[in-house]
Design a protein around this motif. Structure first.
Motif, PDB file in Angstrom:
ATOM      1  N   ALA A  33       7.424   2.420  18.196  1.00  0.00           N
ATOM      2  CA  ALA A  33       7.785   1.912  16.876  1.00  0.00           C
ATOM      3  C   ALA A  33       6.492   1.496  16.185  1.00  0.00           C
ATOM      4  N   MET A  34       6.368   1.792  14.907  1.00  0.00           N
ATOM      5  CA  MET A  34       5.125   1.557  14.186  1.00  0.00           C
ATOM      6  C   MET A  34       5.370   0.641  13.004  1.00  0.00           C
ATOM      7  N   GLY A  35       4.321  -0.050  12.618  1.00  0.00           N
ATOM      8  CA  GLY A  35       4.496  -0.949  11.482  1.00  0.00           C
ATOM      9  C   GLY A  35       3.188  -1.316  10.822  1.00  0.00           C
ATOM     10  N   TRP A  36       3.323  -2.068   9.747  1.00  0.00           N
ATOM     11  CA  TRP A  36       2.173  -2.565   9.009  1.00  0.00           C
ATOM     12  C   TRP A  36       2.308  -4.074   8.807  1.00  0.00           C
ATOM     13  N   TYR A  37       1.205  -4.745   8.967  1.00  0.00           N
ATOM     14  CA  TYR A  37       1.079  -6.158   8.651  1.00  0.00           C
ATOM     15  C   TYR A  37      -0.070  -6.291   7.658  1.00  0.00           C
ATOM     16  N   ARG A  38      -0.166  -7.452   7.032  1.00  0.00           N
ATOM     17  CA  ARG A  38      -1.308  -7.704   6.156  1.00  0.00           C
ATOM     18  C   ARG A  38      -1.691  -9.182   6.230  1.00  0.00           C
ATOM     19  N   PHE A  47       4.226  -9.765   8.136  1.00  0.00           N
ATOM     20  CA  PHE A  47       4.885  -8.464   8.292  1.00  0.00           C
ATOM     21  C   PHE A  47       5.035  -7.796   6.939  1.00  0.00           C
ATOM     22  N   VAL A  48       4.849  -6.470   6.915  1.00  0.00           N
ATOM     23  CA  VAL A  48       5.024  -5.688   5.698  1.00  0.00           C
ATOM     24  C   VAL A  48       6.160  -4.678   5.861  1.00  0.00           C
ATOM     25  N   ALA A  49       6.059  -3.834   6.879  1.00  0.00           N
ATOM     26  CA  ALA A  49       7.056  -2.780   7.054  1.00  0.00           C
ATOM     27  C   ALA A  49       7.016  -2.268   8.484  1.00  0.00           C
ATOM     28  N   ALA A  50       8.127  -1.694   8.939  1.00  0.00           N
ATOM     29  CA  ALA A  50       8.192  -1.111  10.272  1.00  0.00           C
ATOM     30  C   ALA A  50       9.117   0.096  10.252  1.00  0.00           C
ATOM     31  N   ASP A  62      10.607  -8.732   2.096  1.00  0.00           N
ATOM     32  CA  ASP A  62      11.213  -8.841   0.765  1.00  0.00           C
ATOM     33  C   ASP A  62      10.174  -8.642  -0.340  1.00  0.00           C
ATOM     34  N   SER A  63       8.958  -9.071  -0.077  1.00  0.00           N
ATOM     35  CA  SER A  63       7.910  -9.012  -1.099  1.00  0.00           C
ATOM     36  C   SER A  63       7.482  -7.595  -1.445  1.00  0.00           C
ATOM     37  N   VAL A  64       7.800  -6.629  -0.576  1.00  0.00           N
ATOM     38  CA  VAL A  64       7.372  -5.250  -0.837  1.00  0.00           C
ATOM     39  C   VAL A  64       8.544  -4.291  -0.971  1.00  0.00           C
ATOM     40  N   LYS A  65       9.729  -4.774  -0.722  1.00  0.00           N
ATOM     41  CA  LYS A  65      10.912  -3.914  -0.778  1.00  0.00           C
ATOM     42  C   LYS A  65      11.041  -3.292  -2.160  1.00  0.00           C
ATOM     43  N   GLY A  66      11.260  -1.987  -2.161  1.00  0.00           N
ATOM     44  CA  GLY A  66      11.372  -1.268  -3.422  1.00  0.00           C
ATOM     45  C   GLY A  66      10.049  -0.787  -3.981  1.00  0.00           C
ATOM     46  N   ARG A  67       8.947  -1.290  -3.430  1.00  0.00           N
ATOM     47  CA  ARG A  67       7.619  -0.883  -3.908  1.00  0.00           C
ATOM     48  C   ARG A  67       6.842  -0.103  -2.853  1.00  0.00           C
ATOM     49  N   ASN A  86       2.552   2.275 -10.276  1.00  0.00           N
ATOM     50  CA  ASN A  86       2.869   1.109 -11.112  1.00  0.00           C
ATOM     51  C   ASN A  86       3.430  -0.068 -10.306  1.00  0.00           C
ATOM     52  N   SER A  87       3.186  -0.074  -9.005  1.00  0.00           N
ATOM     53  CA  SER A  87       3.762  -1.123  -8.176  1.00  0.00           C
ATOM     54  C   SER A  87       2.763  -2.112  -7.609  1.00  0.00           C
ATOM     55  N   LEU A  88       1.511  -1.737  -7.556  1.00  0.00           N
ATOM     56  CA  LEU A  88       0.535  -2.617  -6.942  1.00  0.00           C
ATOM     57  C   LEU A  88       0.298  -3.871  -7.774  1.00  0.00           C
ATOM     58  N   LYS A  89       0.204  -4.998  -7.080  1.00  0.00           N
ATOM     59  CA  LYS A  89      -0.023  -6.286  -7.733  1.00  0.00           C
ATOM     60  C   LYS A  89      -1.252  -6.945  -7.114  1.00  0.00           C
ATOM     61  N   PRO A  90      -1.911  -7.809  -7.861  1.00  0.00           N
ATOM     62  CA  PRO A  90      -3.067  -8.508  -7.281  1.00  0.00           C
ATOM     63  C   PRO A  90      -2.718  -9.254  -5.997  1.00  0.00           C
ATOM     64  N   GLU A  91      -1.512  -9.742  -5.890  1.00  0.00           N
ATOM     65  CA  GLU A  91      -1.110 -10.463  -4.674  1.00  0.00           C
ATOM     66  C   GLU A  91      -0.928  -9.548  -3.472  1.00  0.00           C
ATOM     67  N   ASP A  92      -1.036  -8.261  -3.655  1.00  0.00           N
ATOM     68  CA  ASP A  92      -1.027  -7.327  -2.527  1.00  0.00           C
ATOM     69  C   ASP A  92      -2.412  -7.205  -1.893  1.00  0.00           C
TER      70      ASP A  92
END
Length: 127
Positions: A33-38, A47-50, A62-67, A86-92
């Motif tokens: 199983a693979m994933g991303w953290y930041r 956690f970001v996604a898995a 929740d902070s990245v869902k849909g983006r 059009n989804s990237l935000k400075p908080e990313d």
């Protein structure tokens, strides 16, 4: 032993798009199983996604869902994190880490135990 190498980070303007890649060594990628953290400056790693080993199950913060979209290509031993246009935000802005476990994608979502980590790739989003 599995080694993970991230790529695709860099400086991006807010509202832009990005795709991160994580290449894994070894013959067992298809069973991981693979994933991303930041980790943003001064903050805890989050956690970001898995994605499950077969790619059928995904989880998102929740902070990245849909983006953000996580996907994998088992033939290339690679997992991707795509950020929609059009989804990237400075908080990313953060160092993004690839993670892998021989357990389930849900384990990645809840924070572990996680056996393998990449070194991280910096993503900086300018406003």
């Amino acid at each position: 032993q599995v080694q993970l190498v991230e790529s695709g980070g860099g400086l991006v303007q807010a509202g832009g798009s990005l795709r991160l890649s994580c290449a894994a060594s070894g013959r067992t990628f298809g069973s991981l199983a693979m994933g991303w953290y930041r980790q943003a400056p001064g903050k805890e790693r989050e956690f970001v996604a898995a994605i499950s080993w077969g790619g059928r199950t995904t989880y998102y913060a929740d902070s990245v869902k849909g983006r953000f979209t996580i996907s994998r290509d088992n033939a290339k031993n690679t997992v991707y994190l795509q950020v929609q246009v059009n989804s990237l935000k400075p908080e990313d802005t953060a160092v993004y880490f690839c993670a892998a476990t021989r357990r389930t994608a849900q384990v990645l979502m809840v924070g572990g135990p996680i056996e393998y980590w990449g070194q991280g790739t910096q993503v900086t989003v300018s406003s």
